[in-house]
Write an enzyme that holds these catalytic residues in place. Structure first.
Site, PDB file in Angstrom:
ATOM      1  CG  ASP A 113      -0.214  -0.047   2.542  1.00  0.00           C
ATOM      2  OD1 ASP A 113       0.780  -0.797   2.646  1.00  0.00           O
ATOM      3  OD2 ASP A 113      -0.612   0.666   3.486  1.00  0.00           O
ATOM      4  CD  GLU A 178       4.276   0.663   6.799  1.00  0.00           C
ATOM      5  OE1 GLU A 178       5.085   1.022   7.669  1.00  0.00           O
ATOM      6  OE2 GLU A 178       3.897   1.437   5.886  1.00  0.00           O
TER       7      GLU A 178
END
Length: 489
Positions: A113, A178
């Protein structure tokens, strides 16, 4: 560089590395195109409207791993609630490649991400279109962390394309949350993977989700600071007030919160909070010498920041120690206060001061949280204000450190020399990557941060990039790392 000199350097490499490195160079254009595909996927985990893109990125990566022959599972980590609505969390990729009991096993972590990005934020190019310019690859996620994840995959592919057996067994943990605090990951690591025996045969854990200290010399990272984030709320009235009508008749919330924030740290950055330094780990033998040998120029650092001055009189060792191994306190803002341009004359009814403390070994978040709240309550009593005040810790992450003299680090140092022909600096970092300590505890093994990107990559900021050189040489670095770890007994 002449062909003969290049050939001499290549032939001086041990084992299969000359062949593997040559294969990496031959596939440079292909590897850049793969990164272009990855950057185009808008896997912004903090934006729920991009949740499908996060899933798309997970599935894209799963397909790439399977093409390498890896056995891959998608682990469901549940849902979370935002503004009263429930959203699914993207699956975590868990897999392995190779299960030879005679080989060492390395567990690799990375995240898929990215942070939000818009052209209007000040980007010079479309953030989700990879643009190559002046030897740099611009695009969101190029260095944080899609580029480094792909370097692992390219390293594996390069071994396979040469018909060379990969020197170690590899396990994978790749997530897509994350940038949103790795929601759900700790539960997967501690409650599912650890009890299932996933880490039983793991010898080492390696993460490439950080950067060199500077732009020219590689480093290996053995420590990170943790973080404790605090709100201090002060309410003077049930609503905002007009300073011309009510000014002078109430105890204003802004004055109170500014008083409290100003009591936290002095002009030189020393934290004034009682007992705050009590648990800081003492300096170990040889630590100062490590700082002396690190390549770091305070003058260039000051220039790169555009700063008017540096703390600690610009002393190199003190700057590095206070950046990495001592706690720091930063005041981030005041919610509820006037921030727009102009001359608004409101008295805020309620304001929230926001600050964080980067904590270090051996500080624990719960202990630091108590020190801070107790201190602010005592300062509030001294203030004597009739207003309502509440100080509390919003979230936290623990610091992490490992042994830089461990054989795992020695192997990575040798790998770095194979590629860059220089001994890497052993560094800590001032930031926080909470999953590092989670993986250390879940696996019980040595964890290392082995960066690919450079210190000016601007992760999380406008115009994020990775240098073509770092991307390609970083792939060689990870290939060399796999080779060197495979030699460990």
């Amino acid at each position: 560089m002449s062909y003969l000199k290049f050939k001499k350097i290549i032939m001086s490499l041990p084992g299969p590395l000359p062949t593997v490195f040559d294969q990496v160079d031959k596939n440079k254009t292909k590897f850049i195109e793969v990164l272009r595909e990855a950057v185009a996927i808008k896997s912004i985990s903090t934006d729920v409207t991009c949740r499908d893109e996060c899933t798309k990125m997970v599935l894209w990566t799963k397909k790439k791993l399977e093409a390498l022959g890896a056995t891959v599972e998608l682990k469901n980590i549940g849902t979370h609630v935002i503004d009263g609505k429930t959203y699914p969390l993207p699956d975590v990729i868990v897999g392995y490649l190779g299960n030879d009991p005679k080989k060492k096993t390395t567990c690799i972590y990375g995240h898929l991400d990215v942070q939000p990005a818009n052209l209007s934020d000040g980007w010079l190019t479309e953030p989700f279109e990879l643009v190559e310019k002046d030897g740099k690859l611009f695009g969101r996620g190029s260095t944080d962390d899609k580029g480094p994840v792909l370097c692992w995959l390219h390293a594996i592919e390069s071994y396979q394309n040469c018909g060379i057996d990969i020197p170690v067994n590899i396990k994978f943990v790749f997530e897509a949350m994350e940038e949103s605090g790795s929601e759900g990951l700790d539960e997967l690591l501690y409650d599912v993977l650890k009890p299932s025996g996933f880490f039983n045969d793991v010898d080492f854990v390696c993460i490439s989700d950080n950067y060199w200290l500077g732009t020219t010399k590689p480093c290996i990272t053995y420590g990170l600071r943790g973080m404790c984030y605090f709100f201090v709320e002060v309410e003077c009235a049930a609503q905002d007030l007009h300073s011309g009508v009510m000014g002078g008749t109430v105890h204003e919330s802004m004055a109170d919160v500014v008083y409290l924030l100003n009591s936290l740290v002095d002009k030189d950055g020393k934290i004034i909070i009682t007992n705050l330094y009590k648990e800081v780990a003492p300096i170990f033998d040889g630590e100062k010498e490590m700082y002396e040998n690190i390549e770091f120029d305070p003058i260039e650092y000051k220039k790169s920041l555009g700063a008017h001055g540096l703390a600690h009189n610009g002393d190199k060792i003190q700057l590095l120690m206070y950046r990495w191994r001592y706690p720091s306190l930063s005041i981030h803002g005041i919610q509820g206060a006037v921030w727009e341009p102009g001359t608004k004359t409101v008295i805020p009814g309620k304001v929230i001061g926001k600050f964080s403390i980067r904590i270090v070994p051996d500080q624990e978040p719960e202990v630091i949280g108590k020190y801070v709240v107790d201190y602010l309550n005592a300062k509030w009593a001294e203030r004597g204000s009739p207003n309502r005040m509440k100080a509390h810790m919003v979230h936290s992450g623990r610091p992490w450190t490992a042994d830089p003299k461990h054989e795992h680090y020695a192997a990575a140092a040798r790998a770095t020399k194979h590629v860059f022909k220089i001994e890497p600096d052993m560094c800590r970092e001032g930031g926080s990557i909470p999953v590092t300590i989670s993986l250390q505890e879940a696996s019980g093994k040595n964890v290392m941060l082995l960066p690919v990107g450079a210190g000016d990559d601007m992760a999380h900021s406008q115009n994020e990039k990775i240098n073509v050189k770092n991307y390609i040489e970083g792939t060689k670095l990870l290939a060399a790392y796999l080779y060197e770890v495979g030699l460990l007994k």
